[in-house]
Design an enzyme around this catalytic site. Structure first.
Site, PDB file in Angstrom:
ATOM      1  N   ALA A  65       0.714  -1.210   0.124  1.00 50.81           N
ATOM      2  CA  ALA A  65      -0.034  -0.055  -0.125  1.00 50.81           C
ATOM      3  C   ALA A  65       0.896   1.261   0.107  1.00 50.81           C
ATOM      4  O   ALA A  65       2.280   1.172   0.380  1.00 50.81           O
ATOM      5  CB  ALA A  65      -1.004   0.050   1.078  1.00 50.81           C
ATOM      6  N   GLY A 108       0.935  -4.776   0.962  1.00 52.98           N
ATOM      7  CA  GLY A 108      -0.519  -4.779   0.029  1.00 52.98           C
ATOM      8  C   GLY A 108      -0.423  -5.727  -1.286  1.00 52.98           C
ATOM      9  O   GLY A 108      -1.330  -6.019  -1.790  1.00 52.98           O
ATOM     10  N   GLU A 111      -0.770  -9.116  -0.532  1.00 57.42           N
ATOM     11  CA  GLU A 111      -2.149  -9.137  -0.245  1.00 57.42           C
ATOM     12  C   GLU A 111      -3.015  -9.286  -1.578  1.00 57.42           C
ATOM     13  O   GLU A 111      -3.830  -9.829  -1.492  1.00 57.42           O
ATOM     14  CB  GLU A 111      -2.624  -8.285   0.766  1.00 57.42           C
ATOM     15  N   GLU A 131       4.758  -5.010   7.178  1.00 58.60           N
ATOM     16  CA  GLU A 131       4.253  -3.776   7.835  1.00 58.60           C
ATOM     17  C   GLU A 131       4.576  -3.770   9.133  1.00 58.60           C
ATOM     18  O   GLU A 131       4.657  -2.664   9.789  1.00 58.60           O
ATOM     19  CB  GLU A 131       2.480  -4.114   7.918  1.00 58.60           C
TER      20      GLU A 131
END
Ligand code: CAA
Length: 257
Positions: A65, A108, A111, A131
């Site tokens: 992300a 992300g 993911e 993260e």
């Protein structure tokens, strides 16, 4: 629709989406999400498309992300805006999506690959949930999907240490379905997608739906669900055609009916 962060093409009956934000290693910001949702919805609505491939660059599928977009958010911003929840819409795409992953698939990015239906990895792929190194945790499904893919011990290891897994380890662990030389990655993924897209579209979607139910239901309920939709396939002309073609020793001609 013109896209700024992704490239969208069709190859026969396959839709190809390439993440294209090289300056940020394909970091997933809200603009990327918005464009991905438009592209996948369009492919879902297009009867001539049977499967989708999602890829990035040789260096990065996606490095996570977008940290810079999230950096200044407060708890209230995150909670009221339901930060990252839009990705659930991507995961609801009905047609099969193959993630063709080369280079970094972190946070992300990992993911997003796991939201796809299976992952074909280039031999330079690196997966991770780093993260924790940013003082946070996965927010696009990593703690849940990675645990289902690779089991508790390895998922804990990945989330708690933030270390990366190479393609070989990812294949051994069940995260990745196959590894191919990185130079052949997109062509191999397109070949697999074209194979899928050559079959009956209703059967493709029902196969996808049934496998996904295995993650949501008890075994008894999952088996009942499978049996019922298996029965429903006998209402299709494509079932008659597929079985007649087998008996007559010829190639089936599916009409998606
Ligand atoms: N967000 C925003 N920008 C990113 C980014 C990210 N996730 N990852 C890389 N970039 C940017 C870098 O800031 C850099 O931009 P500038 O040139 O403007 O400085 C550019 O992409 C190139 O990156 P690097 O110079 O760092 O490239 P590198 O080859 O030296 O390192 C890397 C590559 C190891 C992947 C490194 O970029 C990195 O560690 N990236 C962050 C990985 C990460 O922590 N991901 C998790 C994000 S949080 C998340 O995803 C939460 C969630 O669950 C949804």
């Amino acid at each position: 629709m013109s896209y700024e962060n992704i490239l969208v093409e069709t190859r026969g009956k396959v839709g190809l989406i390439t993440l294209n934000r090289p300056q940020a290693l394909n970091a997933l910001n809200s603009a990327v999400l918005g464009e991905l949702l438009v592209a996948t919805k369009a492919f879902d609505a297009d009867d001539s498309i049977g499967a989708i491939v999602l890829t990035g660059s040789e260096k990065a599928f996606a490095a996570g992300a977008d940290i810079k977009e999230m950096q200044s958010k407060t708890y209230v911003d995150a909670y009221l805006g339901d930060l990252l929840s839009g990705w659930d819409d991507f995961a609801r795409t009905r047609k099969p999506i193959i993630a063709a992953v080369a280079g970094y698939a972190l946070g992300g990015g990992c993911e997003l690959a796991m939201m796809c239906d299976f992952i074909i990895a280039g031999d330079n792929a690196k997966f991770g949930q780093p993260e924790i190194t940013l003082g946070i945790m996965p927010g696009m499904g990593g703690s849940q999907r990675l645990t289902r893919f690779v089991g508790k011990s390895k998922a804990m290891d990945m989330c708690l240490t933030g270390r990366m897994m190479d393609a070989q380890e990812a294949e051994r662990s069940g995260l990745v379905s196959r590894i191919v030389p990185v130079g052949e990655l997109v062509e191999e993924a397109l070949k697999a997608a074209a194979k899928i897209a050559s079959f009956s579209l209703p059967a493709i979607l029902m196969n996808k739906e049934a496998v996904n139910r295995a993650y949501e239901m008890s075994l008894t309920e999952g088996l009942r669900f499978e049996r019922r939709i298996f029965h429903s396939l006998f209402a299709l002309e494509d079932q008659k055609e597929g079985m007649a073609a087998f008996a007559e020793k010829r190639k089936p001609e599916f009409r998606n009916k």
